[in-house]
Scaffold this motif. Structure first.
Motif, short mmCIF file in Angstrom:
data_model
loop_
_atom_site.label_atom_id
_atom_site.label_comp_id
_atom_site.label_asym_id
_atom_site.label_seq_id
_atom_site.Cartn_x
_atom_site.Cartn_y
_atom_site.Cartn_z
N LEU A 4 -11.80 -1.07 -8.08
CA LEU A 4 -11.69 -0.13 -9.20
C LEU A 4 -10.91 -0.74 -10.35
O LEU A 4 -11.32 -0.66 -11.51
N GLN A 5 -9.79 -1.37 -10.02
CA GLN A 5 -8.97 -1.97 -11.07
C GLN A 5 -9.65 -3.19 -11.69
O GLN A 5 -9.57 -3.40 -12.90
N THR A 6 -10.36 -3.96 -10.90
CA THR A 6 -11.12 -5.10 -11.44
C THR A 6 -12.21 -4.62 -12.39
O THR A 6 -12.52 -5.29 -13.37
N ALA A 7 -12.76 -3.45 -12.13
CA ALA A 7 -13.80 -2.88 -12.99
C ALA A 7 -13.23 -2.30 -14.29
O ALA A 7 -13.98 -1.83 -15.13
N GLY A 8 -11.92 -2.33 -14.43
CA GLY A 8 -11.29 -1.89 -15.67
C GLY A 8 -10.65 -0.52 -15.64
O GLY A 8 -10.22 -0.01 -16.67
N ILE A 9 -10.56 0.07 -14.48
CA ILE A 9 -9.93 1.39 -14.36
C ILE A 9 -8.44 1.20 -14.15
O ILE A 9 -8.01 0.49 -13.24
N ARG A 10 -7.66 1.83 -15.01
CA ARG A 10 -6.21 1.66 -14.96
C ARG A 10 -5.57 2.61 -13.95
O ARG A 10 -4.82 2.20 -13.08
N ASP A 11 -5.82 3.90 -14.08
CA ASP A 11 -5.18 4.91 -13.24
C ASP A 11 -6.09 5.31 -12.09
O ASP A 11 -7.23 5.71 -12.30
N VAL A 12 -5.56 5.20 -10.87
CA VAL A 12 -6.32 5.55 -9.67
C VAL A 12 -5.53 6.62 -8.91
O VAL A 12 -4.38 6.41 -8.55
N GLU A 13 -6.17 7.75 -8.69
CA GLU A 13 -5.58 8.84 -7.90
C GLU A 13 -6.22 8.79 -6.52
O GLU A 13 -7.43 8.94 -6.39
N VAL A 14 -5.41 8.54 -5.48
CA VAL A 14 -5.93 8.42 -4.12
C VAL A 14 -5.56 9.70 -3.36
O VAL A 14 -4.37 9.95 -3.12
N VAL A 15 -6.55 10.49 -3.01
CA VAL A 15 -6.32 11.75 -2.32
C VAL A 15 -6.27 11.50 -0.82
O VAL A 15 -7.21 10.94 -0.24
N LEU A 16 -5.15 11.91 -0.22
CA LEU A 16 -4.92 11.72 1.21
C LEU A 16 -4.68 13.07 1.86
O LEU A 16 -4.27 14.02 1.20
N ASP A 17 -4.91 13.14 3.17
CA ASP A 17 -4.67 14.39 3.87
C ASP A 17 -3.24 14.44 4.39
O ASP A 17 -2.43 13.55 4.11
N ALA A 18 -2.93 15.46 5.14
CA ALA A 18 -1.55 15.67 5.62
C ALA A 18 -1.06 14.54 6.51
O ALA A 18 0.14 14.32 6.63
N ALA A 19 -1.96 13.81 7.15
CA ALA A 19 -1.58 12.71 8.03
C ALA A 19 -1.67 11.38 7.29
O ALA A 19 -2.25 10.41 7.77
N ALA A 20 -1.08 11.31 6.11
CA ALA A 20 -1.25 10.17 5.21
C ALA A 20 -0.22 9.07 5.38
O ALA A 20 -0.28 8.05 4.70
N ASP A 21 0.73 9.23 6.29
CA ASP A 21 1.85 8.29 6.41
C ASP A 21 1.42 6.83 6.54
O ASP A 21 2.06 5.94 5.99
N ALA A 22 0.34 6.57 7.26
CA ALA A 22 -0.09 5.18 7.46
C ALA A 22 -0.77 4.60 6.23
O ALA A 22 -0.81 3.38 6.06
N VAL A 23 -1.28 5.44 5.35
CA VAL A 23 -2.03 4.97 4.20
C VAL A 23 -1.14 4.82 2.96
O VAL A 23 -1.33 3.91 2.16
N ILE A 24 -0.15 5.67 2.81
CA ILE A 24 0.69 5.66 1.60
C ILE A 24 1.26 4.27 1.29
O ILE A 24 1.18 3.83 0.14
N PRO A 25 1.81 3.53 2.26
CA PRO A 25 2.35 2.21 1.91
C PRO A 25 1.28 1.24 1.37
O PRO A 25 1.60 0.33 0.61
N LEU A 26 0.03 1.45 1.74
CA LEU A 26 -1.05 0.56 1.29
C LEU A 26 -1.48 0.84 -0.14
O LEU A 26 -2.08 -0.02 -0.78
N VAL A 27 -1.21 2.03 -0.63
CA VAL A 27 -1.65 2.39 -1.98
C VAL A 27 -0.49 2.40 -2.98
O VAL A 27 -0.70 2.67 -4.15
N ALA A 28 0.70 2.10 -2.50
CA ALA A 28 1.88 2.10 -3.39
C ALA A 28 1.85 0.86 -4.27
O ALA A 28 2.19 -0.24 -3.84
N ARG A 29 1.38 1.03 -5.49
CA ARG A 29 1.31 -0.06 -6.47
C ARG A 29 1.23 0.54 -7.86
O ARG A 29 1.04 1.74 -8.01
N ASP A 30 1.33 -0.31 -8.87
CA ASP A 30 1.28 0.16 -10.25
C ASP A 30 -0.03 0.90 -10.53
O ASP A 30 -1.10 0.44 -10.13
N ASN A 31 0.09 2.01 -11.20
CA ASN A 31 -1.04 2.81 -11.67
C ASN A 31 -1.90 3.39 -10.56
O ASN A 31 -3.05 3.76 -10.79
#
Length: 190
Positions: free
Chosen positions: A38-65
């Motif tokens: 997404l960012q390579t395609a030129g999209i700056r802001d990415v909103e990643v929707v996670l469910d209540a059991a998101a603990d394992a995914v949050i560290p992977l998406v923690a980055r600028d924008n």
């Protein structure tokens, strides 16, 4: 034109594991790979929707924008509302994707270009006349999505805007690809 992305990453495999954590490409998980595309395609802001059991995914998406959006309610309408509501106001379009629909930056870029150069409320890829994913939404379609209550989700969105959709034909069937398990990824690169 200011374009954001909504990446719905709540899907699960048959055994209940997050699809977001499946191996993508280049040593990344599927969710990390998709954010990179997404960012390579030129999209700056990415909103990643996670469910209540998101603990394992949050560290992977923690980055600028990249903003994790927790949707503890569950259900497709709730996830779509949460993602659309997190898109910064003033954004003129949003690319709506699901973690189970990985697409390379080349596909995303072509779709964004077609949307930017057109006037459709929704721009989507197609292969041999079959609609694919992701969708690019004009600001009014994004506003509609912020208030969706219909659990048919994307089907309700497409039905509502059916007269304002542009299909962009792709020769490759990658725009139809859906990943539900690690075995689906064995068919080749995402």
């Amino acid at each position: 034109m200011s374009i954001a992305a909504i990446l719905i990453a709540t899907a699960r495999t048959a055994d209940g594991s997050p699809i977001a954590l499946l191996p993508g490409a280049d040593g990344l998980t599927l969710v990390e790979w998709q954010i990179e595309q997404l960012q390579t395609a030129g999209i700056r802001d990415v909103e990643v929707v996670l469910d209540a059991a998101a603990d394992a995914v949050i560290p992977l998406v923690a980055r600028d924008n990249v903003e994790p959006v927790i949707d503890p309610r569950g259900g497709i309408a709730s996830a779509l509302r949460a993602g659309a509501s997190a898109v910064p106001r003033g954004t003129t379009a949003a690319l709506l994707s699901f973690v189970q629909h990985p697409r390379p930056a080349s596909v995303l870029g072509r779709l964004i270009d077609a949307h930017t150069n057109g006037s459709a409320a929704i721009t989507r890829p197609s292969h041999r006349g079959v609609p694919g994913a992701p969708l690019v939404l004009r600001d009014d379609a994004l506003a509609w999505l912020r208030n969706i209550t219909d659990d048919r989700g994307i089907d309700a969105l497409v039905e509502h805007w059916r007269d304002a959709i542009t299909d962009v034909p792709f020769e490759a069937d990658v725009v139809l690809r859906e990943v539900r398990s690690a075995e689906d990824l064995e068919r080749g690169p995402v």
